[in-house]
Enzyme design. Structure first.
Site, PDB file in Angstrom:
ATOM      1  CB  THR A  67       2.914 -11.163  18.206  1.00 30.34           C
ATOM      2  OG1 THR A  67       1.552 -10.918  18.524  1.00 30.34           O
ATOM      3  CG2 THR A  67       3.230 -10.543  16.847  1.00 30.34           C
ATOM      4  CE  LYS A  71       1.466 -14.279  21.479  1.00 31.45           C
ATOM      5  NZ  LYS A  71       0.606 -13.776  22.546  1.00 31.45           N
ATOM      6  CG  ASN A  92       5.096 -13.803  25.256  1.00 32.93           C
ATOM      7  OD1 ASN A  92       5.961 -14.395  25.903  1.00 32.93           O
ATOM      8  ND2 ASN A  92       4.507 -12.713  25.707  1.00 32.93           N
ATOM      9  CG  ASP A 107       1.168 -12.561  26.617  1.00 38.23           C
ATOM     10  OD1 ASP A 107       1.695 -11.435  26.559  1.00 38.23           O
ATOM     11  OD2 ASP A 107       0.796 -13.197  25.611  1.00 38.23           O
ATOM     12  CB  ALA A 133     -11.353 -20.230  26.502  1.00 40.39           C
ATOM     13  N   GLY A 134      -9.089 -17.760  24.993  1.00 43.01           N
ATOM     14  CA  GLY A 134      -8.102 -17.612  23.921  1.00 43.01           C
ATOM     15  C   GLY A 134      -6.692 -17.591  24.495  1.00 43.01           C
ATOM     16  N   GLY A 135      -5.764 -17.047  23.719  1.00 45.01           N
ATOM     17  CA  GLY A 135      -4.356 -17.071  24.111  1.00 45.01           C
ATOM     18  C   GLY A 135      -4.077 -16.333  25.411  1.00 45.01           C
ATOM     19  CB  ALA A 136      -5.016 -12.953  26.651  1.00 47.82           C
ATOM     20  N   GLY A 250      -5.587  -3.246  31.575  1.00 55.95           N
ATOM     21  CA  GLY A 250      -4.669  -4.056  30.778  1.00 55.95           C
ATOM     22  C   GLY A 250      -3.329  -3.399  30.472  1.00 55.95           C
TER      23      GLY A 250
END
Ligand code: NDP
Length: 285
Positions: A67, A71, A92, A107, A133-136, A250
Site C-alpha cells: 500500500t 505501490k 498492490n 484493486d 484520476a488517482g491510484g484507484a 466500495g
C-alpha cells in the site's frame, strides 16, 4: 510434537496500523481453519528493498499486499509483473511463483468482480464516466479497458492527471478514452452506462460531501458505483438511488480484491461474506 510454524502474509506500507485488510483477511483465514496470519508491516522510507529481500528469504512468508507509499517503488525489486500491473505501473500484491516474486494489481479486479457479483453487470461494450484520476481510478480504468468497455471519460479536479490517464489508456489499451474539465457541476452524458466515483470525496469523516455533479443528469438505467467504503452508503450513492439508478458501494471492491489475493496466495476460494462482515465490524456499520 506441536507445529508452531504459521504461514504469513501482510500489508507493507507506511502507515499501516489501521489498515482494514488486516481484520478482513485474518477473518477469512480463521473461517477456513488455515494456519495463516495476516500482519501489518510498517516499512521505513529507505527500507523497502530490505523488506522485499526479507520476503524472498523467508520460507513461510507467502506474499504481501503493498500500500501507500510503495505501490510504484516496489516494482524495481520484483521479477515479473502481471499485464495489468505493468500498464498501471503500480503493484498492490506480491505472490511467489517458485523463486520468483510476481507483482499483481487486484484493486481494479476487485472492482470488476463487484460489478459482476453485486449487480450482474458485464463491462463489455459499456460507456463509462470516471470521477477521479488517482491510484484507484487508474486501476479501475485499466481493468474496464481490458474487459472491453467501449469508452471512458475521465473527469478530475486536477485536469493534467485526467489527461495523463486518458493518454495512458489510449496508448496501452483499445478503449476510446478522453478527459473532460471539472470546473462546474459536471453533467453526466445521457448515454452513460456506468458512473464511478473514484475520488476520496465522502470518505469518513467527510461524510457530508459529495462529488460536484449535476445529480439530475443521473438516470434510472445507470449503474452508479463508489470506491469509498466507509461509509458504504455515501451521499453520492444515496442521490443516485433516489433517481432510480442501480448502486454499488466500495465494500464489494475491497472485499473482492482481498478475496482475489487470498486465492492467489492459498489456492483456495475465499469466504467473501465473512470478509465483508469483518469490514462492517471494523467500520462500525
Ligand atoms: P489518490 O490520492 O491516488 O487519488 C485521490 C483522488 O481523489 C484524486 O483524483 C483527487 O483529485 C480526488 N480528490 C480528492 N479530494 C478531492 C476533492 N475535494 N475534490 C475533487 N477531487 C478530489 O487516492 P486513491 O485513488 O488511492 O483513493 C481514492 C479513494 O478510493 C479513497 O477514498 C480510498 O479509500 C478509496 N479506495 C477504495 C478501494 C476499495 O477497495 N473500495 C481501493 C482503493 C482505494 P486530484 O487529482 O485533483 O487531487
Amino acid at each position: 510434537m506441536t507445529d508452531y510454524q504459521f504461514n504469513f502474509v501482510g500489508v507493507i506500507g507506511d502507515p499501516v496500523a489501521e489498515n482494514p485488510a488486516v481484520p478482513m483477511t485474518q477473518a477469512a483465514f480463521d473461517k477456513m481453519n488455515l494456519k495463516w496470519k495476516y500482519i501489518a508491516i510498517q516499512v521505513k522510507p529507505d527500507g523497502l528493498g530490505d523488506a522485499i529481500r526479507g520476503l524472498r528469504g523467508i520460507y513461510n512468508m507467502m506474499g504481501a499486499n503493498i500500500t501507500m507509499p510503495y505501490k510504484t517503488d516496489v516494482i524495481q525489486y520484483l521479477d515479473e509483473l502481471s499485464p495489468d500491473a505493468e500498464i498501471m505501473g503500480a503493484v498492490n500484491l506480491i505472490r511467489k511463483d517458485g523463486e520468483k516474486l510476481i507483482g499483481e494489481n487486484t484493486d481494479g479486479k476487485g472492482f470488476m468482480r463487484s460489478l459482476i457479483e453485486d449487480a450482474d453487470v458485464n463491462a463489455k461494450g459499456k460507456k463509462v464516466v470516471l470521477l477521479g484520476a488517482g491510484g484507484a481510478a487508474r486501476a479501475i480504468a485499466v481493468e474496464l479497458a481490458l474487459s472491453g468497455a467501449s469508452s471512458i471519460i475521465i473527469v478530475n479536479r486536477t485536469e493534467s492527471r485526467a489527461k495523463a490517464l486518458a493518454s495512458l489508456l489510449i496508448e496501452k489499451t483499445n478503449i476510446r478514452a478522453k478527459s473532460d474539465k471539472w470546473d462546474t457541476s459536471y453533467i453526466i452524458p445521457e448515454d452513460t452506462n456506468i458512473l464511478i466515483n473514484a475520488t476520496s470525496i465522502g470518505f469518513s469523516p467527510d461524510i457530508n460531501s459529495r462529488p460536484d455533479i449535476e445529480y439530475a443528469s443521473i438516470s434510472r438505467g445507470m449503474i452508479v458505483c463508489d470506491v469509498v467504503m466507509n461509509p458504504p452508503r455515501t451521499l453520492f450513492l444515496q442521490e443516485a438511488e433516489i433517481r432510480g439508478a442501480t448502486v454499488i458501494d466500495g465494500l464489494g471492491m475491497i472485499a473482492y480484491q482481498g478475496a482475489i489475493g487470498f486465492k492467489m496466495w492459498t489456492g483456495i476460494g475465499a469466504p467473501v461474506q465473512v470478509m465483508k462482515d469483518a469490514l462492517k465490524h471494523e467500520f462500525n456499520i
